[in-house]
Design an enzyme around this catalytic site. Structure first.
Site, PDB file in Angstrom:
ATOM      1  N   GLU A 179      64.883-135.723  -3.765  1.00 27.50           N
ATOM      2  CA  GLU A 179      64.394-135.797  -5.145  1.00 27.50           C
ATOM      3  C   GLU A 179      63.011-135.158  -5.264  1.00 27.50           C
ATOM      4  O   GLU A 179      62.042-135.759  -5.738  1.00 27.50           O
ATOM      5  CB  GLU A 179      64.381-137.241  -5.651  1.00 27.50           C
ATOM      6  CG  GLU A 179      65.769-137.811  -5.860  1.00 27.50           C
ATOM      7  CD  GLU A 179      66.634-137.002  -6.828  1.00 27.50           C
ATOM      8  OE1 GLU A 179      66.073-136.306  -7.705  1.00 27.50           O
ATOM      9  OE2 GLU A 179      67.869-137.043  -6.697  1.00 27.50           O
ATOM     10  N   ASP A 402      67.241-100.769 -32.176  1.00 25.64           N
ATOM     11  CA  ASP A 402      67.226-101.299 -30.817  1.00 25.64           C
ATOM     12  C   ASP A 402      68.082-100.407 -29.929  1.00 25.64           C
ATOM     13  O   ASP A 402      69.178 -99.994 -30.315  1.00 25.64           O
ATOM     14  CB  ASP A 402      67.765-102.730 -30.799  1.00 25.64           C
ATOM     15  CG  ASP A 402      67.624-103.377 -29.435  1.00 25.64           C
ATOM     16  OD1 ASP A 402      66.540-103.271 -28.842  1.00 25.64           O
ATOM     17  OD2 ASP A 402      68.600-103.977 -28.960  1.00 25.64           O
ATOM     18  N   GLY A 492      57.278-102.844 -26.135  1.00 24.64           N
ATOM     19  CA  GLY A 492      56.706-104.177 -26.187  1.00 24.64           C
ATOM     20  C   GLY A 492      55.418-104.287 -25.396  1.00 24.64           C
ATOM     21  O   GLY A 492      55.259-103.660 -24.341  1.00 24.64           O
ATOM     22  N   ALA A 493      54.492-105.084 -25.890  1.00 21.56           N
ATOM     23  CA  ALA A 493      53.228-105.304 -25.197  1.00 21.56           C
ATOM     24  C   ALA A 493      53.458-106.096 -23.911  1.00 21.56           C
ATOM     25  O   ALA A 493      54.311-106.975 -23.853  1.00 21.56           O
ATOM     26  CB  ALA A 493      52.257-106.059 -26.102  1.00 21.56           C
ATOM     27  N   GLY A 497      49.732-112.026 -27.412  1.00 18.08           N
ATOM     28  CA  GLY A 497      48.613-112.065 -28.337  1.00 18.08           C
ATOM     29  C   GLY A 497      48.221-110.726 -28.922  1.00 18.08           C
ATOM     30  O   GLY A 497      47.220-110.636 -29.633  1.00 18.08           O
ATOM     31  N   LYS A 498      48.993-109.668 -28.646  1.00 17.35           N
ATOM     32  CA  LYS A 498      48.663-108.347 -29.188  1.00 17.35           C
ATOM     33  C   LYS A 498      49.073-108.255 -30.662  1.00 17.35           C
ATOM     34  O   LYS A 498      49.952-108.997 -31.123  1.00 17.35           O
ATOM     35  CB  LYS A 498      49.367-107.255 -28.380  1.00 17.35           C
ATOM     36  CG  LYS A 498      48.850-107.097 -26.958  1.00 17.35           C
ATOM     37  CD  LYS A 498      47.394-106.660 -26.966  1.00 17.35           C
ATOM     38  CE  LYS A 498      46.871-106.326 -25.573  1.00 17.35           C
ATOM     39  NZ  LYS A 498      47.395-105.068 -25.059  1.00 17.35           N
ATOM     40  N   PRO A 499      48.463-107.346 -31.431  1.00 15.05           N
ATOM     41  CA  PRO A 499      48.862-107.161 -32.836  1.00 15.05           C
ATOM     42  C   PRO A 499      50.330-106.781 -32.949  1.00 15.05           C
ATOM     43  O   PRO A 499      50.914-106.222 -32.017  1.00 15.05           O
ATOM     44  CB  PRO A 499      47.953-106.012 -33.302  1.00 15.05           C
ATOM     45  CG  PRO A 499      46.819-105.995 -32.344  1.00 15.05           C
ATOM     46  CD  PRO A 499      47.358-106.465 -31.036  1.00 15.05           C
TER      47      PRO A 499
END
Length: 656
Positions: A179, A402, A492-493, A497-499
């Site tokens: 466990e 996409d 994609g960043a 937190g990127k704009p």
């Protein structure tokens, strides 16, 4: 001198005991040894009697005694006989392999309880172990509550894992963490339990670390962390008794086309729906197939049947891995019924705590703590609306594309005041994304015209096209072909937190405006706005922040909304910190990605090209009555299409 019969027997016993360390039995696998010697004690078993290894237990038990495997992780549910496998492996290691063992449980109390209920009854009922314990049943220095020292000088410790002292001054061959998920992650500020414990086996000729546990919370579960360190995660693939195709058994869920299924009024009579051919399979049929099953690694494709011989994806022999992880859950067990599993789910599904217990102890999976309220696709489906191709309040059109390995998918959204959004089109084009033909078809979609309710003919003002996969060059080429400021390649960043859109000031070396998209911020925006309910009584008035969906299955069916709501925020450990990240959990999410890209296109239009929704609404909209263009502008002719989303008009000298 006369010697009595009793003295002769005592002498023989003493000689036999003294020669025990020199005795070497014929080699046996753990399964062979357990089937011959192990016994299920009445105090700690559902049924007392001789042990018989079940088909799904064979590879797991053998790996616990395979000297070529150093690390064994077992992610398990309840009712799979794990504690007994662990006990059988320990007895095998003590008697057959002559190894020193340290067993660790989460607390001292748990260790004492395990020693009394499992270890001591095992010593009593397994003759091969009882023969090594002349002290059994009496007070003796070799027979304590935390240590058993056998007559061949090997020892078994059973201690609590919460105290750092229990990890010290012990030289063992095998360490077992039972466990593990319940252990403190940092033992008295000296380090993780597996780090401290595995130090105890470093000097052994055949070191072995066995970690097993029912999982707990995702991102904060130690058995999950231990499994992530292993390059191999094995699941038992069983052939379907009808179509013969192999699959590892899954819960499925109501949105899946496979897994456990049942009639709502008969939850106690479920069946399994094969994921390959939709075959209906009952529990006894899969149980009968288990001996034909293979343990296949999710990560590498290698497989084994018995935990000793391993093969590659092409069935070629491969070396035995140094570290393995096994995942096993209740559906494989004959100790319960599938009907009981479903009934347990019914009891749990209305209570978050019970549902967590069901996920951990029945499915053998970590519980995923979602951050924030999840958006249900059924609610969105129920509020679909009937509206024109482009509603009257739609001021501009923006689109997202996409890129997948076998297709391109696009979505077009109308945007009104307050960024009210209407989904107005969806297209999916299959083929080779690198082919000229498929890209030609996409080009036709880019140029498609839409008619607003008042007759205004509109085109998409700006596209954002995913270029982050294997077809970056192709997307760049399409951007140059159709207009580098009209068709924007995006990626994609790498950090959160990127704009939403970080449009560059200059073109890159490929002469396109490759734009970084902060997908996490875009998803935050989308999911917060999906909770805004449209007001049917105000359909002719702006409803800022509302996202509308058409009651048109060609554009918005169940699958579209399932994809749109596929992701949730889940707890993860990143560089030692607990953070929440968006995760689709393996579900398809192209609809969400396309909407993210369409919103990125809107942000680029607003921030870098002066799109002002309020000014556009104030200026009013009149139908376009000029000649419709037929040719496609190049990047030299038109760095961007006509402003504010209206149709491009060929005046003969310039593009308006």
């Amino acid at each position: 001198m006369n010697i009595s019969t009793a003295q002769i027997k005592e002498l023989r016993a003493a000689v036999r005991q003294g020669l025990t360390p020199l005795y070497r039995p014929a080699p046996q696998t753990p399964v062979e040894w357990a089937d011959e010697n192990f016994y299920l004690s009445s105090e700690s078993s559902y049924q007392e009697g001789r042990w018989e290894t079940l088909p799904f237990q064979i590879a797991i038990l053998n790996s616990m005694g395979n000297d070529e495997i150093r690390t064994v992780n077992v992610i398990k549910s309840a009712r799979v006989g794990y504690s007994k496998m662990l006990l059988a492996a320990s007895a095998y290691q003590v008697e057959h392999k002559r190894r020193n063992i340290l067993m660790l449980l989460p607390t001292d109390g748990a260790a004492a309880g395990f020693m009394k209920a499992h270890v001591e009854t095992m010593i009593r009922d397994v003759p091969a172990i009882r023969a090594l314990a002349p002290w059994y049943g009496i007070k003796h220095r070799d027979n304590t509550l935390d240590t058993k020292r056998f007559s061949h000088s090997k020892q078994l410790w059973c201690l609590g894992g919460a105290a750092a002292k229990n990890y010290r001054e012990k030289s063992v061959d095998t360490i077992i963490y039972d466990e593990l998920a319940a252990f403190d992650p940092d033992v008295e500020k000296e380090g993780s339990p597996t780090f401290l414990g595995d130090k105890r086996i470093e000097g052994s000729t055949f070191p072995k670390s066995i970690r097993g546990s029912t999982p707990k919370t995702k991102g904060d579960c130690q058995i999950e962390a231990a499994a992530d360190e292993s390059p191999h995660l094995f699941r038992l693939h069983v052939p379907c008794p009808h179509c013969g195709k192999e699959q590892h058994l899954k819960w499925g869920g109501k949105d899946c086309d496979f897994g456990l299924k049942w009639e709502p009024d008969k939850p106690g009579q479920p069946w399994y729906l094969c994921e390959h051919a939709g075959c209906v399979v009952h529990q006894h049929e899969f149980q009968e197939q288990q001996h034909k099953g293979r343990w296949v690694c999710d990560k590498t494709g290698i497989w084994t049947r018995d935990g000793f011989d391993y093969y590659g994806p092409a069935d070629e022999p491969v070396p035995t891995p140094d570290s393995v992880t096994w995942h096993i859950w209740t559906i494989y067990s004959p100790f319960t019924t599938w009907g009981r599993i479903v009934l347990d789910f019914y009891k749990a599904k209305g209570d978050i705590n019970r549902l967590k217990t069901f996920t951990n102890t029945t499915l053998g999976e970590t519980w995923e703590d979602d951050q924030g309220e999840k958006v249900d696709w059924e609610l969105l489906y129920a509020r679909r609306e009937v509206y024109p191709e482009v509603p009257l309040l739609g001021l501009t059109l923006h689109g997202g594309i996409d890129t997948q390995d076998d297709r391109y998918e696009g979505r077009v959204c109308a945007v009104g005041l307050g960024e009210e959004i209407w989904l107005v089109d969806r297209w999916i084009l299959y083929g080779d994304p690198a082919s000229e033909e498929l890209r030609r078809k996409v080009g036709e979609k880019l140029q498609k015209q839409y008619t607003r309710a008042d007759g205004v003919v509109m085109k998409v003002e700006r596209w954002c096209w995913d270029s982050g996969g294997h077809y970056t060059d192709e997307v760049y080429a399409e951007s140059r072909k159709h207009g580098v400021m009209w068709v924007i390649p995006i990626f994609g960043a790498n950090t959160y937190g990127k704009p939403i859109a970080n449009f560059p000031r200059k073109r890159n070396r490929a002469r396109v405006y490759a734009t970084e998209v902060g997908t996490d911020n875009a998803k935050e925006l989308i999911y917060s706005r999906l909770k805004n309910q449209p007001d049917a009584s105000k359909r002719d008035q702006p409803q800022p922040g509302v996202i509308h969906f058409p009651a048109n299955d060609d554009i918005c069916d169940e699958e579209e909304l399932k994809q749109l709501t596929a992701e949730t925020k889940r707890l993860k450990i990143v560089q030692g910190r607990r953070v929440y990240r968006w995760d689709a959990g393996g579900r398809r999410n192209e609809a969400l990605d396309c909407l993210v890209y369409a919103i990125a296109a809107l942000r680029i239009s607003q921030q870098r090209f002066g799109l002002d929704l309020e000014a556009l609404a104030a200026a009013g909209a009149k139908p376009v009555e000029a000649e419709v263009i037929s040719k496609t502008p190049t990047s030299a002719q038109a760095p961007a299409p006509a402003t504010q989303g209206w149709l491009q008009i060929d005046t003969g000298s310039s593009w308006l």
